[in-house]
Design a protein around this motif. Sequence first.
Motif, PDB file in Angstrom:
ATOM      1  N   GLU A   1      -0.533  22.827  -6.590  1.00  0.00           N
ATOM      2  CA  GLU A   1      -0.364  23.179  -5.180  1.00  0.00           C
ATOM      3  C   GLU A   1       0.185  24.592  -5.033  1.00  0.00           C
ATOM      4  N   ALA A   2       1.126  24.966  -5.910  1.00  0.00           N
ATOM      5  CA  ALA A   2       1.697  26.314  -5.839  1.00  0.00           C
ATOM      6  C   ALA A   2       0.642  27.378  -6.164  1.00  0.00           C
ATOM      7  N   LEU A   3      -0.153  27.133  -7.196  1.00  0.00           N
ATOM      8  CA  LEU A   3      -1.175  28.100  -7.591  1.00  0.00           C
ATOM      9  C   LEU A   3      -2.312  28.169  -6.572  1.00  0.00           C
ATOM     10  N   ALA A   4      -2.656  27.015  -5.988  1.00  0.00           N
ATOM     11  CA  ALA A   4      -3.752  26.978  -5.023  1.00  0.00           C
ATOM     12  C   ALA A   4      -3.322  27.453  -3.642  1.00  0.00           C
ATOM     13  N   GLY A   5      -2.018  27.428  -3.379  1.00  0.00           N
ATOM     14  CA  GLY A   5      -1.513  27.846  -2.081  1.00  0.00           C
ATOM     15  C   GLY A   5      -1.813  26.869  -0.960  1.00  0.00           C
ATOM     16  N   GLU A   6      -1.917  25.570  -1.299  1.00  0.00           N
ATOM     17  CA  GLU A   6      -2.174  24.566  -0.273  1.00  0.00           C
ATOM     18  C   GLU A   6      -1.601  23.222  -0.692  1.00  0.00           C
ATOM     19  N   GLN A   7      -1.290  22.407   0.310  1.00  0.00           N
ATOM     20  CA  GLN A   7      -0.794  21.059   0.050  1.00  0.00           C
ATOM     21  C   GLN A   7      -1.963  20.147  -0.270  1.00  0.00           C
ATOM     22  N   LEU A   8      -1.876  19.456  -1.393  1.00  0.00           N
ATOM     23  CA  LEU A   8      -2.942  18.561  -1.819  1.00  0.00           C
ATOM     24  C   LEU A   8      -2.524  17.098  -1.784  1.00  0.00           C
ATOM     25  N   ILE A   9      -1.213  16.839  -1.715  1.00  0.00           N
ATOM     26  CA  ILE A   9      -0.706  15.477  -1.559  1.00  0.00           C
ATOM     27  C   ILE A   9       0.136  15.416  -0.293  1.00  0.00           C
ATOM     28  N   THR A  10      -0.276  14.573   0.652  1.00  0.00           N
ATOM     29  CA  THR A  10       0.488  14.372   1.883  1.00  0.00           C
ATOM     30  C   THR A  10       1.449  13.209   1.693  1.00  0.00           C
ATOM     31  N   PRO A  11       2.766  13.425   1.829  1.00  0.00           N
ATOM     32  CA  PRO A  11       3.719  12.330   1.629  1.00  0.00           C
ATOM     33  C   PRO A  11       3.547  11.235   2.681  1.00  0.00           C
ATOM     34  N   THR A  12       3.532   9.987   2.222  1.00  0.00           N
ATOM     35  CA  THR A  12       3.449   8.841   3.138  1.00  0.00           C
ATOM     36  C   THR A  12       4.374   7.711   2.720  1.00  0.00           C
ATOM     37  N   GLY A  13       4.809   7.689   1.468  1.00  0.00           N
ATOM     38  CA  GLY A  13       5.485   6.526   0.927  1.00  0.00           C
ATOM     39  C   GLY A  13       4.478   5.411   0.662  1.00  0.00           C
ATOM     40  N   SER A  14       4.929   4.360  -0.050  1.00  0.00           N
ATOM     41  CA  SER A  14       4.020   3.280  -0.409  1.00  0.00           C
ATOM     42  C   SER A  14       4.740   1.947  -0.451  1.00  0.00           C
ATOM     43  N   LEU A  15       3.998   0.884  -0.130  1.00  0.00           N
ATOM     44  CA  LEU A  15       4.496  -0.484  -0.146  1.00  0.00           C
ATOM     45  C   LEU A  15       3.709  -1.307  -1.156  1.00  0.00           C
ATOM     46  N   ASP A  16       4.396  -2.230  -1.831  1.00  0.00           N
ATOM     47  CA  ASP A  16       3.752  -3.195  -2.726  1.00  0.00           C
ATOM     48  C   ASP A  16       4.284  -4.575  -2.366  1.00  0.00           C
ATOM     49  N   HIS A  17       3.371  -5.527  -2.129  1.00  0.00           N
ATOM     50  CA  HIS A  17       3.827  -6.880  -1.802  1.00  0.00           C
ATOM     51  C   HIS A  17       2.720  -7.868  -2.121  1.00  0.00           C
ATOM     52  N   GLY A  18       3.058  -9.123  -1.967  1.00  0.00           N
ATOM     53  CA  GLY A  18       2.118 -10.190  -2.278  1.00  0.00           C
ATOM     54  C   GLY A  18       2.574 -11.004  -3.471  1.00  0.00           C
TER      55      GLY A  18
ATOM     56  N   LEU B   1      12.924  -4.620  -0.500  1.00  0.00           N
ATOM     57  CA  LEU B   1      13.221  -5.156   0.820  1.00  0.00           C
ATOM     58  C   LEU B   1      12.808  -6.619   0.919  1.00  0.00           C
ATOM     59  N   THR B   2      13.481  -7.370   1.768  1.00  0.00           N
ATOM     60  CA  THR B   2      12.999  -8.706   2.093  1.00  0.00           C
ATOM     61  C   THR B   2      11.797  -8.574   3.034  1.00  0.00           C
ATOM     62  N   ALA B   3      11.056  -9.662   3.175  1.00  0.00           N
ATOM     63  CA  ALA B   3       9.920  -9.645   4.089  1.00  0.00           C
ATOM     64  C   ALA B   3      10.372  -9.318   5.513  1.00  0.00           C
ATOM     65  N   GLY B   4      11.526  -9.858   5.923  1.00  0.00           N
ATOM     66  CA  GLY B   4      12.037  -9.586   7.262  1.00  0.00           C
ATOM     67  C   GLY B   4      12.400  -8.128   7.458  1.00  0.00           C
ATOM     68  N   GLU B   5      13.072  -7.551   6.459  1.00  0.00           N
ATOM     69  CA  GLU B   5      13.450  -6.137   6.567  1.00  0.00           C
ATOM     70  C   GLU B   5      12.211  -5.243   6.654  1.00  0.00           C
ATOM     71  N   ALA B   6      11.213  -5.552   5.824  1.00  0.00           N
ATOM     72  CA  ALA B   6       9.994  -4.747   5.861  1.00  0.00           C
ATOM     73  C   ALA B   6       9.270  -4.904   7.192  1.00  0.00           C
ATOM     74  N   GLY B   7       9.264  -6.143   7.739  1.00  0.00           N
ATOM     75  CA  GLY B   7       8.608  -6.368   9.018  1.00  0.00           C
ATOM     76  C   GLY B   7       9.242  -5.601  10.154  1.00  0.00           C
ATOM     77  N   GLU B   8      10.551  -5.366  10.074  1.00  0.00           N
ATOM     78  CA  GLU B   8      11.224  -4.580  11.107  1.00  0.00           C
ATOM     79  C   GLU B   8      10.806  -3.116  11.046  1.00  0.00           C
TER      80      GLU B   8
ATOM     81  N   ASP C   1       8.945 -10.470  -0.865  1.00  0.00           N
ATOM     82  CA  ASP C   1       9.703  -9.228  -0.932  1.00  0.00           C
ATOM     83  C   ASP C   1       8.731  -8.051  -0.991  1.00  0.00           C
ATOM     84  N   VAL C   2       9.233  -6.889  -0.641  1.00  0.00           N
ATOM     85  CA  VAL C   2       8.389  -5.698  -0.541  1.00  0.00           C
ATOM     86  C   VAL C   2       9.062  -4.537  -1.266  1.00  0.00           C
TER      87      VAL C   2
END
Length: 370
Positions: free
Chosen positions: A73-90, A112-119, A129-130
């Motif tokens: 990204e520094a060499l190309a002078g552009e953002q190539l990964i947009t931060p979003t965060g990620s969830l895993d559950h099931g 997180l618990t399912a309730g906390e993630a749902g909020e 859990d998430v």
Amino acid sequence: MSSFVVVGAGLAGSATAWHLARHGHDVTVLERAEPANPQGSSHGSARIFRYAYPDAFWTDLVVRARRGWTELEALAGEQLITPTGSLDHGRLRDPSGLAGVLKACGVEHELLTAGEAGERWAGMDFRTDVLWHPGAGVIDAERAVLAMVRLAVESGAVVHTGAVVSVLRREGSRWLVATEAGAEYRADHVVISAGGWLPDLVPQLPGALSGRLPGLTVRQENAYHFPYRDEKPWPTFIHKTGTMQVYSLPGGRDAAFRGQKLAEFNGGPSIGSAAAQTGQIDPVNRERVIAHVERNLPGLVPEPYAETTCLFTSTPHEDFVIDTADGVTVLSPCSGHGAKFAPLLGELAAASATGGVVPARFTLAHGVLR
């Protein structure tokens, strides 16, 4: 310095060309269409970057790969990964186990618990859990490929498009690579990063590679974009139940930033080779994914407004192949999770091609056949 022909200018091939060229090698890239073309596995603006794996081997590699993305990204002078965060559950995703791996690897996360993630994410239903890790994001694959191709060219590489490789043959101490159009290229070493076209080239590889390659499965995957009800972008997520595994991410430029991209992992038909792809959505798979949205994602309108296909080329164990024999390196990161590693894969493939060391589990003698 040595001369190289790199076959394929997707994420892995362009990264390899960049790393070889930046170290002074003579590099020629042969791409059957255009870099990041829609017939391959590296097109579009939406691929997941995430750290959560049940095996610390992979999470450690993601940590290394992120450093490569930061440099790119520094060499190309552009953002190539947009931060979003990620969830895993099931039920089969094991968020607690994933959290333990992230802790051991020093990656920021919350369990997180399912309730906390749902909020926090009211548009999703959670029943386990998430795991949340904020360092995840969305890779713009097309722009990443173009950036690495540009950097390779700036370091002296030459790129030929519309170059469909038909012949790979040893000639004395060098290799001849010929295209369907009759162009011929000679080099000390060839790197094959052909993605879903690799099965068509296997018979021409040196026996030490072709005789050891595991069976490769090429699938035509289906992906769908569903509108947000509140037009608020979501994190990426993986939801794994007993019946299917769904992965999802904000759609980006691929779908005008209007919705969430969803797909069933390995949900498409096996087609043998990229040459057999049709680009046609499987209607049965579409209904399965729509039903998943209806059951689990009330924050999305369960009607796709855009859909597409892409290719997954997988080994039996979903490991990568990076190995060299007799002047040829095979680079097949594939298995549906290679995009996030792209700059690192280029570094590893360049190392393999020049006598360096790669993780043993990626080599054919010790790795994917275990």
